[in-house]
Write a protein that holds these residues in place. Sequence first.
Motif, PDB file in Angstrom:
ATOM      1  N   ALA A  50       0.805  -1.353   0.227  1.00 25.59           N
ATOM      2  CA  ALA A  50       0.021   0.113   0.001  1.00 25.59           C
ATOM      3  C   ALA A  50       0.882   1.182   0.046  1.00 25.59           C
ATOM      4  N   PHE A  51       0.354   2.284  -0.739  1.00 29.53           N
ATOM      5  CA  PHE A  51       1.278   3.404  -0.889  1.00 29.53           C
ATOM      6  C   PHE A  51       0.625   4.622  -0.598  1.00 29.53           C
ATOM      7  N   GLY A  52       0.974   5.607   0.021  1.00 33.25           N
ATOM      8  CA  GLY A  52       0.268   6.657   0.656  1.00 33.25           C
ATOM      9  C   GLY A  52       0.484   7.955  -0.402  1.00 33.25           C
ATOM     10  N   SER A  53       0.979   7.623  -1.578  1.00 35.34           N
ATOM     11  CA  SER A  53       1.130   8.568  -2.622  1.00 35.34           C
ATOM     12  C   SER A  53       1.292   7.939  -3.997  1.00 35.34           C
ATOM     13  N   TYR A  54       0.909   8.544  -5.148  1.00 38.37           N
ATOM     14  CA  TYR A  54       1.026   7.915  -6.249  1.00 38.37           C
ATOM     15  C   TYR A  54       2.529   7.962  -6.815  1.00 38.37           C
ATOM     16  N   GLU A  55       3.320   8.899  -6.134  1.00 37.71           N
ATOM     17  CA  GLU A  55       4.728   8.971  -6.433  1.00 37.71           C
ATOM     18  C   GLU A  55       5.593   7.782  -5.847  1.00 37.71           C
ATOM     19  N   ASP A  56       5.088   7.206  -4.700  1.00 40.08           N
ATOM     20  CA  ASP A  56       5.740   6.237  -4.266  1.00 40.08           C
ATOM     21  C   ASP A  56       5.730   4.923  -4.835  1.00 40.08           C
ATOM     22  N   MET A  57       4.394   4.796  -5.126  1.00 34.94           N
ATOM     23  CA  MET A  57       4.061   3.513  -6.019  1.00 34.94           C
ATOM     24  C   MET A  57       4.884   3.477  -7.154  1.00 34.94           C
ATOM     25  N   LEU A  58       5.022   4.685  -8.105  1.00 33.66           N
ATOM     26  CA  LEU A  58       5.491   4.681  -9.380  1.00 33.66           C
ATOM     27  C   LEU A  58       7.018   4.542  -9.275  1.00 33.66           C
ATOM     28  N   SER A  59       7.692   4.930  -8.219  1.00 33.99           N
ATOM     29  CA  SER A  59       8.968   4.737  -7.699  1.00 33.99           C
ATOM     30  C   SER A  59       9.420   3.489  -7.488  1.00 33.99           C
ATOM     31  N   ASP A  60       8.274   2.487  -7.233  1.00 36.07           N
ATOM     32  CA  ASP A  60       8.923   1.159  -7.015  1.00 36.07           C
ATOM     33  C   ASP A  60       9.104   0.452  -8.434  1.00 36.07           C
ATOM     34  N   GLU A  61      10.340   0.022  -8.571  1.00 37.68           N
ATOM     35  CA  GLU A  61      10.726  -0.821  -9.983  1.00 37.68           C
ATOM     36  C   GLU A  61       9.988  -2.217  -9.972  1.00 37.68           C
ATOM     37  N   ASN A  62       9.541  -2.655  -9.099  1.00 40.13           N
ATOM     38  CA  ASN A  62       8.774  -4.032  -9.346  1.00 40.13           C
ATOM     39  C   ASN A  62       7.295  -3.800 -10.256  1.00 40.13           C
ATOM     40  N   VAL A  63       6.926  -2.586 -10.200  1.00 40.31           N
ATOM     41  CA  VAL A  63       5.488  -2.339 -10.704  1.00 40.31           C
ATOM     42  C   VAL A  63       5.611  -2.283 -12.135  1.00 40.31           C
ATOM     43  N   GLU A  64       5.205  -3.123 -13.088  1.00 45.74           N
ATOM     44  CA  GLU A  64       5.264  -3.164 -14.390  1.00 45.74           C
ATOM     45  C   GLU A  64       4.173  -2.382 -15.217  1.00 45.74           C
ATOM     46  N   LEU A  65       2.774  -2.555 -14.608  1.00 45.48           N
ATOM     47  CA  LEU A  65       1.820  -2.180 -15.210  1.00 45.48           C
ATOM     48  C   LEU A  65       0.791  -1.378 -14.325  1.00 45.48           C
ATOM     49  N   VAL A  66       0.404  -0.140 -14.565  1.00 41.57           N
ATOM     50  CA  VAL A  66      -0.464   0.637 -13.804  1.00 41.57           C
ATOM     51  C   VAL A  66      -1.583   0.644 -14.468  1.00 41.57           C
ATOM     52  N   TYR A  67      -2.867   0.542 -13.598  1.00 46.84           N
ATOM     53  CA  TYR A  67      -4.172   0.941 -13.806  1.00 46.84           C
ATOM     54  C   TYR A  67      -4.578   2.083 -13.307  1.00 46.84           C
ATOM     55  N   GLY A  84       6.450   8.641 -17.269  1.00 46.06           N
ATOM     56  CA  GLY A  84       7.581   9.421 -16.747  1.00 46.06           C
ATOM     57  C   GLY A  84       8.479   8.211 -15.893  1.00 46.06           C
ATOM     58  N   ALA A  85       7.777   7.622 -15.208  1.00 45.05           N
ATOM     59  CA  ALA A  85       8.343   6.538 -14.403  1.00 45.05           C
ATOM     60  C   ALA A  85       8.656   5.060 -15.089  1.00 45.05           C
ATOM     61  N   GLY A  86       8.338   5.274 -16.299  1.00 48.36           N
ATOM     62  CA  GLY A  86       8.763   4.013 -17.070  1.00 48.36           C
ATOM     63  C   GLY A  86       7.645   2.806 -17.006  1.00 48.36           C
ATOM     64  N   LYS A  87       6.468   3.185 -16.798  1.00 48.58           N
ATOM     65  CA  LYS A  87       5.406   2.042 -16.466  1.00 48.58           C
ATOM     66  C   LYS A  87       4.615   2.047 -17.643  1.00 48.58           C
ATOM     67  N   HIS A  88       4.192   0.808 -18.105  1.00 49.76           N
ATOM     68  CA  HIS A  88       3.093   0.799 -18.972  1.00 49.76           C
ATOM     69  C   HIS A  88       1.696   1.029 -18.487  1.00 49.76           C
ATOM     70  N   VAL A  89       0.777   1.496 -19.048  1.00 49.91           N
ATOM     71  CA  VAL A  89      -0.492   2.233 -18.605  1.00 49.91           C
ATOM     72  C   VAL A  89      -1.728   1.700 -19.252  1.00 49.91           C
ATOM     73  N   LEU A  90      -2.560   1.253 -18.451  1.00 46.12           N
ATOM     74  CA  LEU A  90      -4.206   0.913 -18.708  1.00 46.12           C
ATOM     75  C   LEU A  90      -4.854   2.025 -18.129  1.00 46.12           C
ATOM     76  N   CYS A  91      -5.509   2.896 -18.744  1.00 38.67           N
ATOM     77  CA  CYS A  91      -6.444   3.951 -18.172  1.00 38.67           C
ATOM     78  C   CYS A  91      -7.728   3.945 -18.392  1.00 38.67           C
ATOM     79  N   GLU A  92      -8.644   4.135 -17.484  1.00 38.67           N
ATOM     80  CA  GLU A  92     -10.050   4.229 -17.615  1.00 38.67           C
ATOM     81  C   GLU A  92     -10.528   5.075 -18.232  1.00 38.67           C
ATOM     82  N   LYS A  93     -11.468   4.924 -18.865  1.00 37.54           N
ATOM     83  CA  LYS A  93     -12.483   6.048 -19.860  1.00 37.54           C
ATOM     84  C   LYS A  93     -12.973   7.013 -18.851  1.00 37.54           C
ATOM     85  N   SER A  94     -13.192   8.121 -19.677  1.00 37.48           N
ATOM     86  CA  SER A  94     -12.615   8.551 -20.567  1.00 37.48           C
ATOM     87  C   SER A  94     -11.185   8.741 -20.513  1.00 37.48           C
TER      88      SER A  94
END
Length: 326
Positions: A50-67, A84-94
């Motif tokens: 669990a991460f208390g900020s989006y930046e903290d999760m994105l700085s974790d190199e183990n995360v491969e894909l972000v929803y 910018g953090a080098g993550k693949h992205v699946l983004c909700e609509k719209s």
Amino acid sequence: MKIGILGAGRIATTLAKTMNKMPEVECYGVASRDLEKAETFAKNHGFQHAFGSYEDMLSDENVELVYIATPHSHHYRHIKMCLGAGKHVLCEKSFTVNAKQAAEVFRIAGEKELLLTEAIWTRYMPSRKIIDDLLAEKVVGDVMKMTANLNYPLLNKERIVKLELAGGALLDVGIYPLNFAYMHFGDHVKEIHSAAQMTSAGVDGENGILLLYEDGRMAVLNSGIHGKSDSQGVFYGSEGCMIVENINNPEVIKIYDKDRNPIREVKVPEQISGYEYEIAETISCIKEGKLECPSMPHAETLRMMRVMDELRASWGMKYPEKIEKL
């Protein structure tokens, strides 16, 4: 694949329940601006971190894909953060607030060789091909007209009623009838006519959209936020009609003859929630080195965003500059 969810709201909850039943997914992390909320979510849904900020999760190199499961007013900024953090992205609509934002993040994703795709789940579902196959079979003869609607009572949802959150019916629910029409009738649209009833907050509360096709076909669409509709998509043919129950997540397809006698009923495959198809295709494409998903290529996301830009402009509906700008 290790997936992180950005945002811990209602959609994130459905996603988590779905992902826990998918062997190809590792529920790695969830991020919220509220650490306690993220920790509760992680505990309830079996996420490792669990991460208390989006930046903290994105700085974790183990995360491969972000929803990305945040309000669409924030999608552009959050997509850029993930890329910018080098993550693949699946983004909700719209996908974003407007087409220029969508084009910009696709440009960035291409430069970084990262997959970026829109999570408009109906585009990925097997029901899409089932409907297209039935139309190709001409089960109700020649189809020159279709209707589709999606309306929910959403006046209690802050993200829907506020202009500064890119609210209104169009971007949240109207996107489904539009995608339904473009999926099954194609994109050779020669004219678009529409009208909207605005709320006191300046967002579209109800809208009606008419698509006129080059070959003479017509699509009549509507969406709104004041009440529940039947959510049907109907194809009117020379030999009968075909009704798709719930265009937001098709359940069954009913076929009638010219005298309204039921002649056939086609059910869609059983599913976890419906979200699994977009997740599975995204993972498969990443593993294959693709930068977009065949079910929702970048060109189609841009097309839908441009159509919605044109509709909003014709209604005089403008969002605040801070969420419209690049």
